[in-house]
Design a protein around this motif. Structure first.
Motif, PDB file in Angstrom:
ATOM      1  N   ASN A   1     -27.358  37.533 -49.698  1.00 20.12           N
ATOM      2  CA  ASN A   1     -28.806  37.688 -49.682  1.00 20.12           C
ATOM      3  C   ASN A   1     -29.441  36.378 -50.120  1.00 20.12           C
ATOM      4  O   ASN A   1     -28.758  35.416 -50.501  1.00 20.12           O
TER       5      ASN A   1
ATOM      6  N   ASN B   1     -26.731  35.837 -36.520  1.00 18.38           N
ATOM      7  CA  ASN B   1     -28.190  35.813 -36.571  1.00 18.38           C
ATOM      8  C   ASN B   1     -28.745  35.629 -35.169  1.00 18.38           C
ATOM      9  O   ASN B   1     -28.296  34.755 -34.421  1.00 18.38           O
TER      10      ASN B   1
ATOM     11  N   ASP C   1     -34.565  33.616 -41.991  1.00 16.81           N
ATOM     12  CA  ASP C   1     -35.989  33.701 -41.646  1.00 16.81           C
ATOM     13  C   ASP C   1     -36.876  32.914 -42.606  1.00 16.81           C
ATOM     14  O   ASP C   1     -38.075  32.823 -42.389  1.00 16.81           O
TER      15      ASP C   1
ATOM     16  N   ARG D   1     -30.014  40.473 -38.080  1.00 18.96           N
ATOM     17  CA  ARG D   1     -28.872  39.877 -38.764  1.00 18.96           C
ATOM     18  C   ARG D   1     -27.780  40.908 -38.983  1.00 18.96           C
ATOM     19  O   ARG D   1     -28.060  42.047 -39.371  1.00 18.96           O
TER      20      ARG D   1
ATOM     21  N   GLU E   1     -21.049  36.439 -40.228  1.00 18.44           N
ATOM     22  CA  GLU E   1     -22.490  36.616 -40.101  1.00 18.44           C
ATOM     23  C   GLU E   1     -22.931  36.264 -38.687  1.00 18.44           C
ATOM     24  O   GLU E   1     -22.441  35.300 -38.088  1.00 18.44           O
TER      25      GLU E   1
ATOM     26  N   ASN F   1     -33.931  38.295 -44.686  1.00 15.99           N
ATOM     27  CA  ASN F   1     -32.883  37.516 -44.032  1.00 15.99           C
ATOM     28  C   ASN F   1     -33.036  36.048 -44.432  1.00 15.99           C
ATOM     29  O   ASN F   1     -34.085  35.445 -44.176  1.00 15.99           O
TER      30      ASN F   1
END
Length: 367
Positions: free
Chosen positions: A141, A340, A200, A357, A338, A197
């Motif tokens: 995070n 995105n 972002d 995400r 991950e 996210n």
């Protein structure tokens, strides 16, 4: 006498005219235009010649006229926010100069509570980082990405949940009101940064001084954390995708004593030294006695004996082996992946930004 005096005055006048002519012959007039990198005229730009102290400024149309010595080889043009330009004069009497925007940090725009300001004009206690500090990092995070990148920002995680909102402290543990948490605003709205996210995020600013309270009131008594998200690029639609795979391992691992006899012997000695009594249990769960310590010593010198026995009297399970329990419970490393994806667009009337995400990370426990 009068004729001699008149002749001297005439000679002095001729000599003065000669000096003026010579001085004028040693200078030349240079005119020109100064524009920015978008071809807009710049008013107030400074124009000077090397090897001299003469200089001037451009007018509202970006134009200038300057008398320069014939020995001058370059014009030096400067303006705040733009890189200085040195232009060779040569034989031209009319010069056009285009300045390029400078990436100097003093021109960075800082988001504050009452709008935006340049860092050069900022007087309050404000620190800021951009999205560059979050790039190419595998982050559960946003809070993890902010750890250690902003001066005096202390982030305290309340538990291990990925979506748990942390406590933000920006004034240290010894300041007045050190127990309070800063106000966190995402695009001007109070929110939980753990749900945001990291891909972002455009900028993160922290307002430290008392001026923040004049904007946000008593809720900003412990400072303010301002998070702004990215905006669509005007005039076009864009699609971006990024992926990240990483292997993580603990930075620090405790060094336990895993030999059963050495641990038990040190435990008994420390207990006796502490309160003068031989311990009766380890952590109130494992029974401990002098007989148990003696048996551990015997087994450490006699390999091949079983790891445990059943007490024939009480029927209880008694464990004698040496086991590295930390390695039994924890992995040496874990993986995370991950993805995105963002789609954005903007026109004169509307703009949109849609992001998604996917993030998966295995835990450090083996079970």
């Amino acid at each position: 006498m009068k004729k001699n005096l008149l002749l001297k005055v005439l000679l002095l006048c001729l000599f003065g005219i000669g000096l003026l002519y010579q001085a004028e012959a040693q200078t030349r007039t240079i005119s020109g235009l100064v524009k920015d990198d978008k071809d807009n005229p710049i008013e107030g730009a400074s124009v000077s010649a090397d090897k001299s102290t003469v200089g001037t400024s451009t007018n509202a149309k970006g134009e200038f006229t300057l008398q320069v010595p014939v020995s001058a080889k370059k014009l030096i043009v400067s303006y705040i926010g733009f890189a200085n330009q040195e232009i060779a004069i040569g034989n031209s009497d009319n010069i056009s100069v285009q300045l390029i925007s400078s990436s100097n940090i003093l021109n960075d725009v800082v988001v504050v509570g009452y709008g935006t300001q340049k860092k050069a004009n900022l007087t309050g206690a404000v620190d800021q980082v951009t999205s560059e500090v979050l790039q190419n990092r595998s982050l559960t995070n946003l809070n993890q990405g902010l750890q250690g990148v902003l001066p005096n920002l202390n982030i305290r995680m309340l538990d291990g949940k990925p979506n748990q909102a942390p406590s933000f402290n920006i004034r240290g543990a010894t300041s007045i009101g050190q127990g309070g948490s800063a106000l966190v605003l995402i695009d001007g709205v109070e929110g939980n940064p753990s749900l945001l996210n990291p891909n972002d995020v455009a900028t993160v600013s922290i307002l430290k001084d008392a001026a923040s309270a004049s904007i946000y009131g008593a809720r900003a008594a412990f400072g303010v954390v301002l998070i702004t998200t990215k905006n669509p690029i005007k005039g076009k639609t864009s699609v971006s995708y990024s992926t990240n795979f990483s292997i993580k391992s603990p930075t620090t691992v405790p060094d336990f004593e895993n030999d059963a006899y050495i641990f038990a012997k040190m435990f008994a000695e420390s207990s006796v030294a502490w309160d003068g009594q031989f311990p009766q249990a380890v952590n109130k769960t494992l029974k401990f006695s002098q007989a148990y310590l003696t048996e551990l010593e015997r087994r450490s010198k006699t390999p091949g004996l079983p790891n445990y026995e059943i007490d024939p009297v009480t029927g209880e399970y008694v464990y004698y082996s040496s086991t590295d329990w930390y390695r039994e419970l924890y992995k040496d490393n874990n993986n995370s992946i991950e993805h995105n994806l963002s789609v954005s667009g903007s026109s004169d009337k509307a703009s949109f930004l849609i992001t998604g995400r996917y993030f998966k990370q295995d835990g450090l426990f083996r079970y």
